[in-house]
Design a protein around this motif. Structure first.
Motif, PDB file in Angstrom:
ATOM      1  N   ALA A 261       8.045  25.739   0.540  1.00 44.84           N
ATOM      2  CA  ALA A 261       9.504  25.819   0.488  1.00 44.84           C
ATOM      3  C   ALA A 261      10.152  25.112   1.675  1.00 44.84           C
ATOM      4  N   LEU A 262       9.368  24.827   2.720  1.00 48.74           N
ATOM      5  CA  LEU A 262       9.903  24.141   3.890  1.00 48.74           C
ATOM      6  C   LEU A 262      10.190  22.670   3.621  1.00 48.74           C
ATOM      7  N   ASP A 264      10.224  18.903   3.840  1.00 44.33           N
ATOM      8  CA  ASP A 264       9.920  17.975   4.929  1.00 44.33           C
ATOM      9  C   ASP A 264       9.812  18.682   6.277  1.00 44.33           C
ATOM     10  N   ARG A 265      10.320  19.903   6.382  1.00 45.06           N
ATOM     11  CA  ARG A 265      10.278  20.631   7.654  1.00 45.06           C
ATOM     12  C   ARG A 265       8.942  21.332   7.886  1.00 45.06           C
ATOM     13  N   ARG A 266       7.968  21.102   6.993  1.00 48.69           N
ATOM     14  CA  ARG A 266       6.672  21.766   7.127  1.00 48.69           C
ATOM     15  C   ARG A 266       5.800  21.121   8.190  1.00 48.69           C
ATOM     16  N   THR A 267       6.102  19.882   8.571  1.00 45.33           N
ATOM     17  CA  THR A 267       5.222  19.143   9.473  1.00 45.33           C
ATOM     18  C   THR A 267       5.079  19.818  10.827  1.00 45.33           C
ATOM     19  N   GLY A 268       6.178  20.302  11.372  1.00 45.25           N
ATOM     20  CA  GLY A 268       6.115  20.964  12.675  1.00 45.25           C
ATOM     21  C   GLY A 268       5.207  22.186  12.667  1.00 45.25           C
ATOM     22  N   PRO A 269       5.413  23.134  11.725  1.00 43.72           N
ATOM     23  CA  PRO A 269       4.520  24.294  11.662  1.00 43.72           C
ATOM     24  C   PRO A 269       3.061  23.914  11.402  1.00 43.72           C
ATOM     25  N   LEU A 270       2.831  22.902  10.564  1.00 44.54           N
ATOM     26  CA  LEU A 270       1.459  22.452  10.313  1.00 44.54           C
ATOM     27  C   LEU A 270       0.804  21.955  11.595  1.00 44.54           C
ATOM     28  N   HIS A 271       1.523  21.138  12.354  1.00 44.68           N
ATOM     29  CA  HIS A 271       0.979  20.627  13.606  1.00 44.68           C
ATOM     30  C   HIS A 271       0.694  21.762  14.582  1.00 44.68           C
ATOM     31  N   ALA A 272       1.579  22.749  14.602  1.00 44.46           N
ATOM     32  CA  ALA A 272       1.369  23.888  15.498  1.00 44.46           C
ATOM     33  C   ALA A 272       0.111  24.653  15.096  1.00 44.46           C
ATOM     34  N   ALA A 273      -0.109  24.816  13.789  1.00 47.43           N
ATOM     35  CA  ALA A 273      -1.297  25.524  13.308  1.00 47.43           C
ATOM     36  C   ALA A 273      -2.565  24.738  13.620  1.00 47.43           C
ATOM     37  N   LEU A 274      -2.542  23.435  13.416  1.00 44.79           N
ATOM     38  CA  LEU A 274      -3.702  22.596  13.683  1.00 44.79           C
ATOM     39  C   LEU A 274      -4.042  22.570  15.167  1.00 44.79           C
ATOM     40  N   GLU A 275      -3.020  22.462  16.001  1.00 42.52           N
ATOM     41  CA  GLU A 275      -3.259  22.439  17.446  1.00 42.52           C
ATOM     42  C   GLU A 275      -3.830  23.773  17.926  1.00 42.52           C
ATOM     43  N   ALA A 276      -3.309  24.864  17.392  1.00 41.89           N
ATOM     44  CA  ALA A 276      -3.828  26.179  17.775  1.00 41.89           C
ATOM     45  C   ALA A 276      -5.267  26.362  17.289  1.00 41.89           C
ATOM     46  N   ALA A 277      -5.552  25.876  16.093  1.00 46.10           N
ATOM     47  CA  ALA A 277      -6.886  26.041  15.532  1.00 46.10           C
ATOM     48  C   ALA A 277      -7.933  25.277  16.320  1.00 46.10           C
ATOM     49  N   PHE A 278      -7.632  24.046  16.679  1.00 47.37           N
ATOM     50  CA  PHE A 278      -8.636  23.202  17.319  1.00 47.37           C
ATOM     51  C   PHE A 278      -8.697  23.364  18.833  1.00 47.37           C
ATOM     52  N   GLY A 279      -7.899  24.277  19.354  1.00 46.69           N
ATOM     53  CA  GLY A 279      -8.067  24.653  20.757  1.00 46.69           C
ATOM     54  C   GLY A 279      -7.478  23.652  21.738  1.00 46.69           C
ATOM     55  N   PRO A 280      -7.707  23.886  23.013  1.00 51.39           N
ATOM     56  CA  PRO A 280      -7.150  22.977  24.013  1.00 51.39           C
ATOM     57  C   PRO A 280      -7.635  21.550  23.777  1.00 51.39           C
ATOM     58  N   ALA A 281      -6.708  20.601  23.862  1.00 51.01           N
ATOM     59  CA  ALA A 281      -7.069  19.201  23.625  1.00 51.01           C
ATOM     60  C   ALA A 281      -8.127  18.715  24.589  1.00 51.01           C
ATOM     61  N   GLU A 282      -8.140  19.274  25.790  1.00 51.87           N
ATOM     62  CA  GLU A 282      -9.093  18.802  26.802  1.00 51.87           C
ATOM     63  C   GLU A 282     -10.490  19.387  26.638  1.00 51.87           C
TER      64      GLU A 282
END
Length: 329
Positions: A261-262, A264-282
Motif C-alpha cells: 500500500a506504500l 513508491d514510498r516503500r523503498t525507504g522502509p525496504l532499505h531500512a529493513a535490509l540494512e538492519a538485517a545485514f548488520g553493520p556495513a563495516e
C-alpha cells in the motif's frame, strides 16, 4: 537451493546398450522401504549431470531427512530391476492448522530419462501428499529448467514467485541509501521479534521457499520496520551467526518485504529493513540471501548496489489441494 534432477528428462538417456531401464519393469515404492544406501544411490543417480554437484553420502542424507522434515512414508522411489531409477522426496509440516507439503527433491537417473518417469513419480508424490492431508504444496525449481517446470505444471503446480540466491563477503563500506520523506533510517523504528509474530503483519508473504517458511526458522530473527506513528511498514527474516568471540560471522536473509500500500514510498522502509538485517556495513562477514523473493525489484536493486552477486535464480511453485487459508500462523 533445492534440487530437481530433471533437466535431462526430455532427452533419452543411456549409452545405447540395453539395460534394465529399457525394460518395462520400473516399479514404484516408498522411500521407507529402501535402505539408506539405496536412498543415497537414488539421489546420486537422479542428480547425475545436474547444474551443480549434488552428490551426497549416507551420513549427509540422514541429516537432510531430519533437517528438512522429509517423510519417508510419503516419499516415492523407483527402481528398474535392481537399478535406481528415480525419486521424489516429500516433506510435510503443520502450521496454524494447515498441513503444508514440500517437494524436497526430484531426480531421474540418466538411463531412465526421456521415458515419462518424472511425471509418473510426481503424480504418485502428489497423491501421497494428499493422503498425508496436505492442503498446500510448494517446490523450488531452477528457472532455466523448462522441462522440470512443465512436469510440475502437469500435476497442478503453478509458478507464484521468482527466487534469488545472492552473496557477498567482506565489509560493505556503505549501504545503498533511499531518499524518503522520513529522513532516512533515523525516521523509522526497528524491533526484533520472533518469526511467528511476523505472520500477523497484513503484508506477510506466506508463499515462500521451504527454507524460508517461518515455521522452519523459529530460532531466527524477525525485524519489523515501523513509521513514526508505530505502523509496520516493512519486515525481514534473517539468520545471524557469530564466531566464538561474538563477532558477526555470517548473515542469511530469507524474507524482505514492504507494505504494498506504500507504493513508491516503500523503498525507504525496504532499505531500512535490509540494512538492519545485514548488520553493520563495516562487519567483515559473509552475507547471503536464501531463496529470497524477487517480487519487489527494489530489493534486487539494493542487493546489486550493495555488491551482491547472483548465485542462482529459481521459481517458487505452488499447488492447492483443499480450501486455501491465508493465515498460516
Amino acid at each position: 537451493m533445492t534440487g530437481d534432477g530433471l533437466q535431462a528428462e526430455t532427452e533419452k538417456g543411456g549409452t545405447g546398450m540395453e539395460s534394465s531401464a529399457d525394460r518395462s519393469d520400473i516399479r514404484l515404492c516408498r522411500l521407507e522401504d529402501c535402505t539408506f544406501r539405496q536412498a543415497v544411490e537414488l539421489w546420486n543417480a537422479g542428480f547425475s549431470g545436474y547444474y551443480s554437484d549434488m552428490t551426497t553420502t549416507v551420513e549427509k542424507f540422514a541429516v537432510r531427512l531430519g533437517r528438512e522434515s522429509i517423510r519417508p512414508d510419503l516419499s516415492v522411489a523407483a527402481f528398474a530391476g535392481d537399478e535406481p531409477a528415480g525419486f521424489v522426496l516429500v516433506a510435510l509440516k503443520e502450521a496454524g492448522g494447515v498441513k503444508i507439503a514440500w517437494n524436497g527433491g526430484t531426480g531421474v537417473s540418466p538411463a531412465c530419462r526421456g521415458r515419462g518417469l518424472a511425471k509418473r513419480l510426481m503424480r504418485e508424490a502428489v497423491e501421497a501428499m494428499k493422503r498425508g492431508g496436505a492442503e498446500l504444496a510448494y517446490l523450488e525449481v531452477v528457472q532455466q529448467n523448462a522441462g522440470a517446470v512443465a512436469v510440475y505444471e502437469s500435476v497442478g503446480f503453478r509458478i507464484v514467485d521468482g527466487l534469488i540466491g545472492a552473496k557477498r563477503t567482506g565489509p560493505v563500506g556503505r549501504y545503498p541509501q533511499a531518499d524518503d520523506e522520513n529522513g532516512g533510517k533515523e525516521g523509522y523504528t526497528l524491533s526484533v521479534v520472533k518469526p511467528r509474530e511476523l505472520t500477523r503483519l497484513p503484508f506477510f508473504r506466506f508463499d515462500a521457499a521451504w527454507s524460508g517458511q517461518w515455521f522452519n526458522r523459529a530460532e531466527d530473527d524477525g525485524i519489523v520496520v515501523s513509521g513514526v506513528d508505530g505502523k509496520p511498514l516493512a519486515y525481514a527474516l534473517v539468520r545471524r551467526a557469530q564466531d566464538e568471540d561474538g563477532a558477526l560471522r555470517a548473515v542469511t536473509l530469507y524474507h524482505c518485504a514492504a507494505d504494498p500500500a506504500l507504493g513508491d514510498r516503500r523503498t525507504g522502509p525496504l532499505h531500512a529493513a535490509l540494512e538492519a538485517a545485514f548488520g553493520p556495513a563495516e562487519a567483515d562477514c559473509a552475507r547471503a540471501t536464501d531463496n529470497l523473493s524477487m517480487s519487489d525489484p527494489a530489493v534486487v536493486e539494493w542487493l546489486k548496489a550493495a555488491g551482491f552477486e547472483t548465485a542462482y535464480t529459481q521459481y517458487l511453485m505452488k499447488a492447492a489441494f483443499g480450501t486455501e487459508r491465508r493465515d498460516l500462523s
